[in-house]
Motif scaffolding. Sequence first.
Motif, mmCIF file in Angstrom:
data_model
loop_
_atom_site.group_PDB
_atom_site.id
_atom_site.type_symbol
_atom_site.label_atom_id
_atom_site.label_comp_id
_atom_site.label_asym_id
_atom_site.label_seq_id
_atom_site.Cartn_x
_atom_site.Cartn_y
_atom_site.Cartn_z
ATOM 1 N N PRO B 44 0.381 55.807 83.500
ATOM 2 C CA PRO B 44 -1.008 56.263 83.326
ATOM 3 C C PRO B 44 -1.432 57.390 84.273
ATOM 4 O O PRO B 44 -2.112 58.324 83.834
ATOM 5 N N ASP B 45 -1.044 57.339 85.547
ATOM 6 C CA ASP B 45 -1.498 58.390 86.468
ATOM 7 C C ASP B 45 -0.865 59.739 86.113
ATOM 8 O O ASP B 45 -1.537 60.774 86.101
ATOM 9 N N ASP B 46 0.446 59.734 85.828
ATOM 10 C CA ASP B 46 1.126 60.971 85.447
ATOM 11 C C ASP B 46 0.586 61.500 84.121
ATOM 12 O O ASP B 46 0.373 62.701 83.951
ATOM 13 N N PHE B 47 0.365 60.566 83.192
ATOM 14 C CA PHE B 47 -0.150 60.958 81.873
ATOM 15 C C PHE B 47 -1.517 61.619 82.022
ATOM 16 O O PHE B 47 -1.800 62.644 81.392
ATOM 17 N N ASP B 48 -2.344 61.052 82.897
ATOM 18 C CA ASP B 48 -3.674 61.606 83.133
ATOM 19 C C ASP B 48 -3.571 63.015 83.727
ATOM 20 O O ASP B 48 -4.273 63.934 83.327
ATOM 21 N N GLU B 49 -2.650 63.181 84.672
ATOM 22 C CA GLU B 49 -2.499 64.489 85.321
ATOM 23 C C GLU B 49 -2.038 65.555 84.317
ATOM 24 O O GLU B 49 -2.575 66.660 84.276
ATOM 25 N N VAL B 50 -1.043 65.186 83.515
ATOM 26 C CA VAL B 50 -0.496 66.151 82.557
ATOM 27 C C VAL B 50 -1.524 66.496 81.480
ATOM 28 O O VAL B 50 -1.708 67.671 81.130
ATOM 29 N N ARG B 67 -10.856 71.817 66.424
ATOM 30 C CA ARG B 67 -10.112 70.573 66.289
ATOM 31 C C ARG B 67 -8.718 70.711 66.879
ATOM 32 O O ARG B 67 -8.100 71.775 66.793
ATOM 33 N N LEU B 68 -8.238 69.617 67.460
ATOM 34 C CA LEU B 68 -6.852 69.543 67.914
ATOM 35 C C LEU B 68 -6.044 68.879 66.815
ATOM 36 O O LEU B 68 -6.479 67.881 66.247
ATOM 37 N N VAL B 69 -4.874 69.437 66.522
ATOM 38 C CA VAL B 69 -4.011 68.818 65.517
ATOM 39 C C VAL B 69 -2.665 68.495 66.153
ATOM 40 O O VAL B 69 -1.878 69.389 66.468
ATOM 41 N N GLY B 70 -2.412 67.220 66.373
ATOM 42 C CA GLY B 70 -1.154 66.772 66.967
ATOM 43 C C GLY B 70 -0.070 66.675 65.909
ATOM 44 O O GLY B 70 -0.355 66.384 64.747
ATOM 45 N N ILE B 71 1.184 66.928 66.313
ATOM 46 C CA ILE B 71 2.295 66.904 65.358
ATOM 47 C C ILE B 71 3.031 65.565 65.474
ATOM 48 O O ILE B 71 3.778 65.347 66.426
ATOM 49 N N GLY B 72 2.813 64.701 64.502
ATOM 50 C CA GLY B 72 3.552 63.439 64.432
ATOM 51 C C GLY B 72 3.109 62.422 65.475
ATOM 52 O O GLY B 72 2.292 62.696 66.350
ATOM 53 N N ASP B 73 3.688 61.211 65.367
ATOM 54 C CA ASP B 73 3.343 60.133 66.299
ATOM 55 C C ASP B 73 3.646 60.539 67.744
ATOM 56 O O ASP B 73 2.941 60.137 68.665
ATOM 57 N N GLY B 74 4.695 61.326 67.939
ATOM 58 C CA GLY B 74 5.090 61.722 69.287
ATOM 59 C C GLY B 74 3.988 62.461 70.031
ATOM 60 O O GLY B 74 3.870 62.358 71.251
ATOM 61 N N ALA B 75 3.184 63.224 69.285
ATOM 62 C CA ALA B 75 2.126 63.997 69.929
ATOM 63 C C ALA B 75 0.785 63.275 69.897
ATOM 64 O O ALA B 75 -0.188 63.757 70.483
ATOM 65 N N ALA B 76 0.720 62.108 69.228
ATOM 66 C CA ALA B 76 -0.569 61.422 69.078
ATOM 67 C C ALA B 76 -1.200 61.054 70.435
ATOM 68 O O ALA B 76 -2.380 61.334 70.654
ATOM 69 N N PRO B 77 -0.429 60.437 71.368
ATOM 70 C CA PRO B 77 -1.070 60.100 72.646
ATOM 71 C C PRO B 77 -1.636 61.321 73.383
ATOM 72 O O PRO B 77 -2.771 61.289 73.868
ATOM 73 N N LEU B 78 -0.869 62.413 73.438
ATOM 74 C CA LEU B 78 -1.355 63.639 74.090
ATOM 75 C C LEU B 78 -2.636 64.124 73.428
ATOM 76 O O LEU B 78 -3.602 64.512 74.098
ATOM 77 N N THR B 79 -2.606 64.131 72.094
ATOM 78 C CA THR B 79 -3.722 64.681 71.335
ATOM 79 C C THR B 79 -4.986 63.858 71.551
ATOM 80 O O THR B 79 -6.068 64.411 71.771
ATOM 81 N N VAL B 80 -4.835 62.535 71.511
ATOM 82 C CA VAL B 80 -5.999 61.663 71.711
ATOM 83 C C VAL B 80 -6.547 61.819 73.137
ATOM 84 O O VAL B 80 -7.757 61.916 73.346
ATOM 85 N N ALA B 81 -5.644 61.903 74.122
ATOM 86 C CA ALA B 81 -6.091 62.042 75.512
ATOM 87 C C ALA B 81 -6.890 63.328 75.697
ATOM 88 O O ALA B 81 -7.962 63.327 76.315
ATOM 89 N N VAL B 148 1.990 73.531 73.751
ATOM 90 C CA VAL B 148 2.962 72.463 74.025
ATOM 91 C C VAL B 148 3.054 72.234 75.532
ATOM 92 O O VAL B 148 2.681 73.099 76.331
ATOM 93 N N LEU B 149 3.563 71.058 75.880
ATOM 94 C CA LEU B 149 3.808 70.782 77.292
ATOM 95 C C LEU B 149 4.991 71.601 77.788
ATOM 96 O O LEU B 149 4.909 72.307 78.776
ATOM 97 N N VAL B 150 6.108 71.484 77.052
ATOM 98 C CA VAL B 150 7.338 72.136 77.493
ATOM 99 C C VAL B 150 7.868 73.061 76.403
ATOM 100 O O VAL B 150 8.044 72.637 75.257
ATOM 101 N N ASP B 151 8.106 74.324 76.753
ATOM 102 C CA ASP B 151 8.749 75.264 75.842
ATOM 103 C C ASP B 151 10.211 75.373 76.255
ATOM 104 O O ASP B 151 10.517 75.706 77.404
#
Lengths: 217, 184
Positions: B44-50, B67-81, B148-151
Amino acid sequence: MCGLETKLWAEKKSVLSKELATILVGLGALKFGDFVLSSGRRSPYYIDLRLLPSYPSALERIAEMYVEVLENEVGLGNLKVAGIPTAGLPLATAVSLRARLPLIYVRETPKLHGEMKMIEGALSRGDTVVLIDDLVTTGGSLLKAAEAIRASGGRVEHAVVLIDREEGGSENLARAGIRLHAVSKISELLSWLESAGGLPSDKAELVRAYLRGVGRS
Amino acid sequence: MTGEAARLASILRNRGMIKRGNYMLHLGNSSEYYVDLRALPSYPDDFDEVTSALARLLSEEVGGFDRLVGIGDGAAPLTVAVSLKLQKPYAIVKKMEAENSFRDPLLGELRAGERAILLDDVASTGVTLACAASIVRALGARVDTAVVLVDRDLGARELLSTLGIRLRSLISLSEILGGAQRSP
């Protein structure tokens, strides 16, 4: 928990139900008519949370409701939350952010590239995991998720959903050693809507008859 | 590398999210490094920072959007945060994978003419982002930016630019590995 606390929580929960009914009506999420569910079964009502992602403040409030249920019925200590894709994952994320709990999720299909696995996120043997989904009908997808998490060594004893459709999910989960907790139940939401004049009693009665029929089948 | 990028690099390295080995990627490509950020929300702390860094990039460098559009389940947590941090609507578009049905490609809604920002954890060749962009555009929204987070620097920037989409990232794989400076 002593008797008074139980009573206070029951009262609090009925207030939550009422607030949830108001939010759902605002989102156009409660529909009454003749619907065919994904299972193929016909239903006189449908819960459509498609607009929830468009209203972050509603999502935040709903996440708080899940956290209140977790605090009062499960306890927040040493817990991980598991999201059930697709609709349960955003809710589980909001809950994990709100309660600062680690999030994992269950893949719909095992990963074909990289590393093959069913669970995403940090899960160790013996971790206690609570399942989070939006709705429960018969509990099939929650049971499938519990199986995958248990196969990876996690302990699953509780599931929390926003709305229990009261179609046997609670009983089916109990048989697998999982207690179902719901912010509200369809019968409670119906009562609130009816008493607030938001639903004609003949339509409410149709849904009640449907739920009784489900109980018998 | 900025202090923020250095901090992100250390989070991703420390959490074991950059793996070395011979990995099969999408489309039969293989790579010496595998970037797996799926476990980030388990911390949670790292996720919050990122996600705070993502929210800052979006609010300071991307301009007004709807609007933010997340790509797939993998991006859902980032997008919601990020959606909760910025109080912006989101949607999740399903990933182009053979096993997905496309009866409903979207979780949430898109409104005609709105400016949607694509969000994903990792950009590699950019094919996934390009597919998502075409779905989002077909549903009536405008797309000119992907974040994206990482290119991984495997061509996503170039592919997306041919589609009129600018790729922004918090950090590149080479920065995480301690190599070259981030390209502008």
